[in-house]
Design an enzyme around this catalytic site. Structure first.
Site, short mmCIF file in Angstrom:
data_model
loop_
_atom_site.label_atom_id
_atom_site.label_comp_id
_atom_site.label_asym_id
_atom_site.label_seq_id
_atom_site.Cartn_x
_atom_site.Cartn_y
_atom_site.Cartn_z
N LYS A 152 -74.84 -10.25 -14.09
CA LYS A 152 -75.31 -9.47 -15.41
C LYS A 152 -74.45 -9.13 -16.08
O LYS A 152 -74.62 -9.37 -17.42
CB LYS A 152 -76.14 -8.39 -14.65
CG LYS A 152 -77.26 -8.53 -13.72
CD LYS A 152 -77.77 -7.32 -13.38
CE LYS A 152 -76.82 -6.32 -12.49
NZ LYS A 152 -76.59 -7.07 -11.18
N THR A 153 -73.29 -8.67 -15.88
CA THR A 153 -72.00 -8.38 -16.73
C THR A 153 -71.60 -9.51 -17.41
O THR A 153 -71.31 -9.65 -18.75
CB THR A 153 -70.98 -7.37 -16.25
OG1 THR A 153 -71.54 -6.41 -15.57
CG2 THR A 153 -70.05 -6.99 -17.32
N ASP A 163 -73.85 -8.63 -8.37
CA ASP A 163 -72.70 -9.87 -8.32
C ASP A 163 -73.62 -11.45 -8.86
O ASP A 163 -73.10 -12.40 -8.47
CB ASP A 163 -72.48 -10.00 -6.90
CG ASP A 163 -71.00 -9.14 -6.78
OD1 ASP A 163 -70.58 -8.99 -7.76
OD2 ASP A 163 -70.61 -9.08 -5.69
N HIS A 205 -76.44 -0.22 -8.78
CA HIS A 205 -77.78 -0.57 -8.53
C HIS A 205 -78.11 0.97 -8.61
O HIS A 205 -79.31 1.25 -9.40
CB HIS A 205 -77.87 -0.93 -6.99
CG HIS A 205 -79.30 -0.61 -6.69
ND1 HIS A 205 -80.18 -1.63 -7.13
CD2 HIS A 205 -80.07 0.32 -5.61
CE1 HIS A 205 -81.56 -1.06 -6.56
NE2 HIS A 205 -81.28 -0.12 -5.81
P1 GDP Z 1 -73.15 -8.28 -11.81
O1 GDP Z 1 -72.81 -7.49 -10.50
O2 GDP Z 1 -74.47 -8.95 -11.77
O3 GDP Z 1 -72.78 -7.54 -13.36
O4 GDP Z 1 -72.06 -9.61 -11.76
P2 GDP Z 1 -70.87 -10.05 -12.58
O5 GDP Z 1 -71.13 -10.66 -14.02
O6 GDP Z 1 -69.78 -8.92 -12.18
O7 GDP Z 1 -70.34 -11.49 -11.76
C1 GDP Z 1 -70.21 -11.44 -10.46
C2 GDP Z 1 -69.42 -12.50 -10.09
O8 GDP Z 1 -70.10 -14.07 -10.40
C3 GDP Z 1 -68.21 -12.85 -10.77
O9 GDP Z 1 -66.89 -13.12 -9.79
C4 GDP Z 1 -68.30 -13.95 -12.00
O10 GDP Z 1 -67.16 -14.44 -12.34
C5 GDP Z 1 -69.28 -14.76 -11.07
N1 GDP Z 1 -70.03 -15.17 -12.19
C6 GDP Z 1 -70.97 -14.94 -13.18
N2 GDP Z 1 -71.47 -15.97 -13.83
C7 GDP Z 1 -71.19 -17.07 -13.08
C8 GDP Z 1 -71.47 -18.40 -13.57
O11 GDP Z 1 -72.20 -18.87 -14.35
N3 GDP Z 1 -71.03 -19.38 -12.60
C9 GDP Z 1 -70.06 -19.04 -11.62
N4 GDP Z 1 -69.70 -19.98 -10.72
N5 GDP Z 1 -69.81 -17.86 -11.39
C10 GDP Z 1 -70.15 -16.87 -12.23
MG MG Z 2 -72.16 -5.80 -13.58
#
Ligand code: GDP
Ligand code: MG
Length: 401
Positions: free
Chosen positions: A18-19, A15, A78
Site C-alpha cells: 500500500k505504501t 505488506d 491495521h
Molecule cells: P504495506 O504494508 O501494504 O504498506 O506494504 P509496503 O508498501 O510497505 O510493501 C511491503 C513490501 O512489499 C516491501 O518490501 C516492498 O518493497 C514490497 N513491494 C511493494 N510493491 C512491490 C512490487 O510491486 N513488487 C515487489 N516485488 N515487491 C513489492
Molecule cells: Mg504501509
C-alpha cells in the site's frame, strides 16, 4: 475553475504494498502533472493525529491527475485503518483496494473491504500488485477471487488494474517515466509506469465527482436556539442536505420524552444576516419557526421534511474501544454498560449489548445499542462514547430499528 477535489486512500493487507503504491502514484503523477513526489520514508514517517481522543497514524499525500486533485490517505497499521474508517477521520470518496498478486486477498483485505462498505465508501478500484514476482496463472485466480470478494460486498463491476508499484518507482527514479511517445496517456512512456496511469484513469472515471446533495430531503441538525424580539424562535445550524423554501412545513425530531415529533412552519430563513428565499445544503442558516417557544426546541434535535427521517431508539453499530493509552478505559466492559452517546450536537445515554459479553480496550466490535430517548439517527452516522469527560469509544451506525 480548479480541478475537482476528491479524498481517497489505499486499503488492504499488511505488506501487500500500500505504501509503495502510494509513493508510486505521487511519483508518476508528479512526473506527468507536477506536484510533489513522495518517497516511502516520507509516507511511512506519519505523525500521530488525534481524533476524538483516538490516536491514529495517517499519512496524507496529494497528487493531481489530468482532471482532478486527490488527497490520499495511507495508514501504516491495521489498527489505524480500523480507527480511521470508524471515526471517519478521512471520509473517502473512493478507495483503492490493493492486493498482492502473489498472495491473493488476505484477512485484512476482507476486513477493510467490509468496513469500507459499512462506513459508506461508495466506490472502489482494485490494484493487483507485485506482478513482477507473481505467477501469471495465479494472478488470474487472484483477480477472480478479488472480484468475488468485492461483489459479495456490493462493489461489483469495480475496475481491476494489475501492475508493480515497485517497478513504477524504479522507472521514475531512473528518470525514464516521461519517455513519452505518441498515443493517449497511459499507453506511452516507460511501460513500468503504465499500470499506475491506468489506475489513476480508473479512479478518474470510476469515482464520480462528489456532490452536495440538493435532491435529498432537507435535514438540519440544530446547533443553537435563540429568540428574535418580535419575530419568534430561530434555530441555527448547517444544512446537511436538501433545499428548503420559506413557508415549508418541517418536523422537529428527537430528544422528546414521548418520542413524538412536531410539525411546524418555517416563516423565515436567514443566512449571514440576510433574508433568503431558501436554505441549501452546505449553508449555515437560521430558520424562524412559527408558534414555537424558546424552550420547546433544543440543540441536538434535527429539522427535517415530515416523514423523511425517523427517530430511533435501537440499532447496531461498529465500535472501536479506546485503549488506556488513548485516554480510554483500563478495564473491559460487558452487556449492560451504559455510556453517553454523542451524535454531532446530540448527547444521550444508551445501553450496549456486547457479543460474547466482553469488549476490551483496543477491540473493534459490532454491538447492539438502546438509547434512553429516540433520536434521528441513520446508518453511516458517527458517534463517540463518553463516561463523564472521558472518551471511551467511537462508533458508526450500521442499522437502526
Ligand atoms: P504495506 O504494508 O501494504 O504498506 O506494504 P509496503 O508498501 O510497505 O510493501 C511491503 C513490501 O512489499 C516491501 O518490501 C516492498 O518493497 C514490497 N513491494 C511493494 N510493491 C512491490 C512490487 O510491486 N513488487 C515487489 N516485488 N515487491 C513489492
Ligand atoms: Mg504501509
Amino acid at each position: 475553475m480548479g480541478k475537482m477535489h476528491l479524498n481517497v486512500g489505499t486499503i488492504g493487507h499488511v505488506d501487500h504494498g500500500k505504501t509503495t503504491l502510494t509513493s508510486a502514484i505521487t511519483k508518476v503523477m508528479a512526473a506527468l502533472h507536477g506536484g510533489r513526489a513522495r518517497s516511502l520514508e516520507q509516507i511511512d514517517s506519519t505523525p500521530e493525529e488525534r481524533m476524538r481522543g483516538i490516536t491514529i497514524n495517517l499519512a496524507h499525500v496529494e497528487y493531481e491527475s489530468m482532471t482532478r486533485h486527490y488527497a490520499h490517505i495511507d495508514c501504516p497499521g491495521h489498527a489505524d485503518y480500523v480507527k480511521n474508517m470508524i471515526t471517519g477521520a478521512s471520509q473517502m470518496d473512493g478507495a483503492i483496494v490493493l492486493v498482492d498478486g502473489s498472495q491473493g486477498a488476505q484477512e485484512q483485505t476482507r476486513e477493510h473491504v467490509l468496513l469500507a462498505k459499512q462506513v459508506g465508501v461508495k466506490h472502489v478500484v482494485v490494484f493487483v500488485n507485485k506482478t513482477d514476482i507473481a505467477d501469471p496463472e495465479l494472478l488470474e485466480l487472484v483477480v477472480l477471487e478479488v472480484q468475488d470478494l468485492l461483489a459479495a460486498n456490493g462493489y461489483e463491476g469495480s475496475p481491476v488494474v494489475k501492475g508493480s508499484a515497485l517497478q513504477a518507482i524504479q522507472a521514475v527514479d531512473e528518470g525514464t517515466a516521461l519517455k513519452v511517445g505518441p498515443g493517449k496517456p497511459g499507453t506511452s512512456g516507460d511501460p513500468r509506469t503504465i499500470a499506475i496511469r491506468e489506475l489513476v484513469e480508473a479512479m478518474d472515471t470510476h469515482f464520480p465527482d462528489p456532490q452536495r446533495d440538493y435532491a435529498a430531503p432537507f435535514l438540519l441538525p440544530i446547533e443553537d436556539v435563540f429568540t428574535i424580539e418580535g419575530r419568534g424562535t430561530v434555530v441555527t445550524g448547517r444544512v446537511d442536505r436538501g433545499v428548503l423554501p420559506v413557508g415549508a412545513t418541517v418536523e422537529i425530531i428527537g430528544l422528546t420524552d414521548d418520542g413524538k415529533s412536531r410539525a411546524v412552519v418555517v416563516t423565515g430563513i436567514q443566512s449571514f444576516h440576510k433574508d433568503r428565499p431558501e436554505a441549501r445544503a452546505g449553508e449555515n442558516v437560521g430558520l424562524l419557526l412559527r408558534g414555537v417557544k424558546r424552550d420547546e426546541v433544543v440543540r441536538g434535535q434535527v429539522v427535517s421534511i415530515p416523514g423523511s427521517i425517523q427517530p430511533h431508539i435501537e440499532g447496531e453499530a461498529e465500535l472501536y474501544i479506546l485503549t488506556a493509552k488513548e485516554g480510554g478505559r483500563h478495564t473491559p466492559f460487558g452487556t449492560g454498560y451504559a455510556p453517553q452517546f454523542f451524535f454531532g450536537t446530540t448527547d444521550v445515554t444508551g445501553t450496549l449489548d456486547v457479543p460474547g459479553d466482553i469488549a476490551q480496550p483496543g477491540d473493534h466490535t459490532r454491538v447492539n445499542f438502546r438509547l434512553q430517548h429516540a433520536i434521528a439517527v441513520e446508518p453511516g452516522m458517527r458517534f463517540s462514547l463518553r463516561e463523564g469527560k472521558r472518551t471511551v469509544g467511537a462508533g458508526v451506525i450500521l442499522t437502526v430499528r
